[in-house]
Write a protein that holds these residues in place. Structure first.
Motif, PDB file in Angstrom:
ATOM      1  N   GLN A 256       0.820  -1.208   0.000  1.00 55.40           N
ATOM      2  CA  GLN A 256       0.000   0.000   0.000  1.00 55.40           C
ATOM      3  C   GLN A 256       0.857   1.263   0.000  1.00 55.40           C
ATOM      4  O   GLN A 256       0.464   2.305  -0.531  1.00 55.40           O
ATOM      5  CB  GLN A 256      -0.920  -0.003   1.230  1.00 55.40           C
ATOM      6  CG  GLN A 256      -1.906   1.146   1.276  1.00 55.40           C
ATOM      7  CD  GLN A 256      -2.906   1.109   0.127  1.00 55.40           C
ATOM      8  OE1 GLN A 256      -3.266   0.033  -0.371  1.00 55.40           O
ATOM      9  NE2 GLN A 256      -3.358   2.285  -0.308  1.00 55.40           N
ATOM     10  N   ASP A 257       2.080   1.170   0.544  1.00 57.65           N
ATOM     11  CA  ASP A 257       2.927   2.349   0.709  1.00 57.65           C
ATOM     12  C   ASP A 257       4.127   2.412  -0.234  1.00 57.65           C
ATOM     13  O   ASP A 257       4.791   3.450  -0.301  1.00 57.65           O
ATOM     14  CB  ASP A 257       3.446   2.419   2.157  1.00 57.65           C
ATOM     15  CG  ASP A 257       2.325   2.525   3.171  1.00 57.65           C
ATOM     16  OD1 ASP A 257       1.348   3.242   2.883  1.00 57.65           O
ATOM     17  OD2 ASP A 257       2.409   1.865   4.227  1.00 57.65           O
ATOM     18  N   HIS A 312       8.213   5.568  -1.516  1.00 57.07           N
ATOM     19  CA  HIS A 312       7.683   4.964  -0.289  1.00 57.07           C
ATOM     20  C   HIS A 312       7.004   6.035   0.550  1.00 57.07           C
ATOM     21  O   HIS A 312       7.613   7.077   0.843  1.00 57.07           O
ATOM     22  CB  HIS A 312       8.810   4.307   0.517  1.00 57.07           C
ATOM     23  CG  HIS A 312       8.333   3.691   1.803  1.00 57.07           C
ATOM     24  ND1 HIS A 312       7.505   2.597   1.834  1.00 57.07           N
ATOM     25  CD2 HIS A 312       8.548   4.042   3.101  1.00 57.07           C
ATOM     26  CE1 HIS A 312       7.234   2.274   3.095  1.00 57.07           C
ATOM     27  NE2 HIS A 312       7.855   3.142   3.881  1.00 57.07           N
ATOM     28  N   GLN A 313       5.760   5.787   0.899  1.00 57.27           N
ATOM     29  CA  GLN A 313       4.999   6.677   1.763  1.00 57.27           C
ATOM     30  C   GLN A 313       5.266   6.275   3.203  1.00 57.27           C
ATOM     31  O   GLN A 313       4.740   5.266   3.689  1.00 57.27           O
ATOM     32  CB  GLN A 313       3.506   6.586   1.436  1.00 57.27           C
ATOM     33  CG  GLN A 313       2.667   7.683   2.052  1.00 57.27           C
ATOM     34  CD  GLN A 313       2.844   9.030   1.365  1.00 57.27           C
ATOM     35  OE1 GLN A 313       2.942   9.090   0.143  1.00 57.27           O
ATOM     36  NE2 GLN A 313       2.879  10.098   2.152  1.00 57.27           N
ATOM     37  N   ASN A 315       4.578   7.872   6.088  1.00 54.10           N
ATOM     38  CA  ASN A 315       3.360   8.072   6.868  1.00 54.10           C
ATOM     39  C   ASN A 315       2.476   9.059   6.108  1.00 54.10           C
ATOM     40  O   ASN A 315       2.738   9.340   4.935  1.00 54.10           O
ATOM     41  CB  ASN A 315       3.672   8.552   8.292  1.00 54.10           C
ATOM     42  CG  ASN A 315       4.570   9.783   8.295  1.00 54.10           C
ATOM     43  OD1 ASN A 315       4.419  10.675   7.470  1.00 54.10           O
ATOM     44  ND2 ASN A 315       5.523   9.824   9.235  1.00 54.10           N
ATOM     45  N   MET A 319       6.949  11.333   2.266  1.00 56.57           N
ATOM     46  CA  MET A 319       7.171  10.412   1.154  1.00 56.57           C
ATOM     47  C   MET A 319       8.603  10.596   0.656  1.00 56.57           C
ATOM     48  O   MET A 319       9.101  11.715   0.577  1.00 56.57           O
ATOM     49  CB  MET A 319       6.191  10.687   0.007  1.00 56.57           C
ATOM     50  CG  MET A 319       6.243   9.642  -1.129  1.00 56.57           C
ATOM     51  SD  MET A 319       7.386  10.084  -2.459  1.00 56.57           S
ATOM     52  CE  MET A 319       6.428  11.326  -3.319  1.00 56.57           C
TER      53      MET A 319
END
Length: 458
Positions: A256-257, A312-313, A315, A319
């Motif tokens: 998801q991230d 990559h996220q 939070n 990012m």
């Protein structure tokens, strides 16, 4: 006919373009990033949403844009610092504004995208890269062999504009694929003085031939030759051509991230740039002998490029992203292949060596979102593509380290503005080798670029 086509396309849609006194912030001929989002993150953009500019990086990222239509309008403004030094005499030639088409360099961006269901489509106008130098006509670069002042200018302006037609498709919730087909226009202005020793070196190494060679050799005291084809207009150039290019790409959500991306831009297929030109023989006894005719710059292509990226996220606010690129200059830039045919039918063909090496680039970026603001920063590091022994004063593409910063501000759910600042840190390189220089020179180049874009979604 070509100039009649390009002028309404560019001036009717966007700002006029005026060339500045050095290379655009780029790796050799290519810009660092496309659009302010990518530029603010060190040129990364293969695995996250950079908006409409994804058409020139990885068209699959268009599937990450919000549903609906998006209109993108922007420009980059470039400020350069370029100095060429004669290391024997200490004389300096600075690239400045000497004519009306070489003021601040404003490179336009215009695009429209539509995202509906699994499909996203886009069309745009973006600069892919360029060069501009202007040393005027009274520096040491305008002196022929033996210190003879010529009053002839040394200058360059290359501009490559891409008009991409792009599409992306979401195969599933993890995989998206995309492609673009680009119409490409390329224009070149050039004023270049070669000393008699440079001309002799080109002839002796088999890099100059044609019926004008014995004519030049038959002059009583040849000191040099100058080739000039310059149009002092915002876009129209002394020689230009149309061609095609394109790229394919994909993105894959590992989680998801975390997203991976890959894209491959194909080597361009651009026709030979052609236009009116003057070849001037410089002789100490008979003076200057100008010959009017036609010039061709043959097989001047933009290289293929492979991008691999990850985002990559961390939070909801942070990012990070990274791209690694391989730019295949070696196959595209071995020589500058120049042909000149005088109005009387006499001709000369010249091969100026470049011998570019393939280049590897690493782009790193981070973004922080808070309220209506998104703050960005990044860096880019590249290997050197240009060997020092083929450095030309009019083509000093030598910078290899870049820093960047920028932001987005969301006025409303439908409109936002993006801004980026990029700094190419000063780099020095020297050359004392024929045929690309007569006097031993060192080049010092640094540069700043500011990119601004407005997006309206509906």
């Amino acid at each position: 006919m070509k100039n009649k086509l390009i002028t309404p396309i560019t001036t009717g849609l966007l700002l006029a373009i005026a060339s500045q006194s050095a290379w655009a912030v780029s790796d050799v001929f290519r810009f660092v990033g496309h659009g302010p989002i990518s530029a603010a993150m060190g040129g990364a953009g293969t695995a996250f949403d950079v908006g409409a500019a994804g058409m020139l990086i990885n068209p699959a990222t268009l599937s990450m844009t919000p549903e609906g239509s998006d209109f993108h309008f922007g420009a980059d403004v470039i400020f350069a610092d370029l100095l060429i030094k004669n290391t024997e005499t200490g004389e300096v030639a600075r690239s400045k504004t000497h004519s009306k088409n070489r003021g601040p360099y404003a490179a336009p961006q215009l695009a429209y995208t539509y995202h509906g269901g699994p499909w996203t489509f886009g069309v745009g106008l973006f600069p892919q890269g360029g060069v501009g130098t202007e040393y005027g006509n009274n520096s040491f670069l305008s002196r022929a062999t033996g210190g003879l002042d010529t009053g002839l200018d040394n200058a360059s302006r290359l501009l490559t504009l891409n008009i991409p037609f792009a599409a992306s498709y979401e195969v599933n919730d993890k995989l998206a694929v995309g492609a673009s087909l680009d119409a490409i226009w390329q224009g070149l202005n050039l004023g270049l003085l070669l000393g008699a020793d440079q001309v002799g070196s080109l002839i002796g190494s088999g890099r100059a031939d044609g019926s004008l060679v014995p004519v030049l050799g038959g002059l009583p005291d040849l000191r040099g030759a100058h080739l000039g084809f310059i149009k002092n207009q915002p876009v129209a150039s002394g020689a230009d051509a149309w061609g095609i290019g394109g790229r394919i790409g994909l993105t894959y959500k590992v989680s998801q991230d975390t997203t991976l991306g890959g894209a491959y831009s194909f080597k361009s297929h651009i026709d030979d740039m052609e236009g009116d030109a003057t070849l001037t023989a410089v002789d100490a006894l008979v003076g200057q002998v100008p010959l009017k005719g036609k010039v061709s710059i043959r097989d001047f292509q933009t290289p293929a490029q492979l991008n691999l990226g990850i985002s990559h996220q961390i939070n909801a606010q942070w990012m990070v992203a990274a791209d690694i690129s391989r730019i295949f200059w070696k196959d595209a830039m071995e020589n500058i292949d120049v042909g000149f045919v005088a109005d009387n039918g006499a001709d000369i063909d010249i091969l100026l060596p470049l011998n570019f090496k393939d280049q590897t680039a690493l782009s790193l970026g981070a973004a922080y979102q808070t309220g209506k603001w998104t703050l960005r920063g990044g860096a880019r590091f590249t290997t050197q593509a240009l060997p020092s022994n083929t450095l030309l004063a009019v083509t000093p593409g030598i910078t290899t380290r870049f820093g960047s910063a920028g932001f987005s501000y969301q006025f409303s759910p439908k409109s936002k503005v993006d801004l980026a600042w990029t700094r190419s840190f000063k780099k020095k390189m020297g050359n004392d080798r024929l045929p690309n220089t007569s006097a031993p020179i060192s080049a010092e180049h640094g540069q700043d670029s500011i990119g601004l874009a407005y997006n309206y979604m509906f």
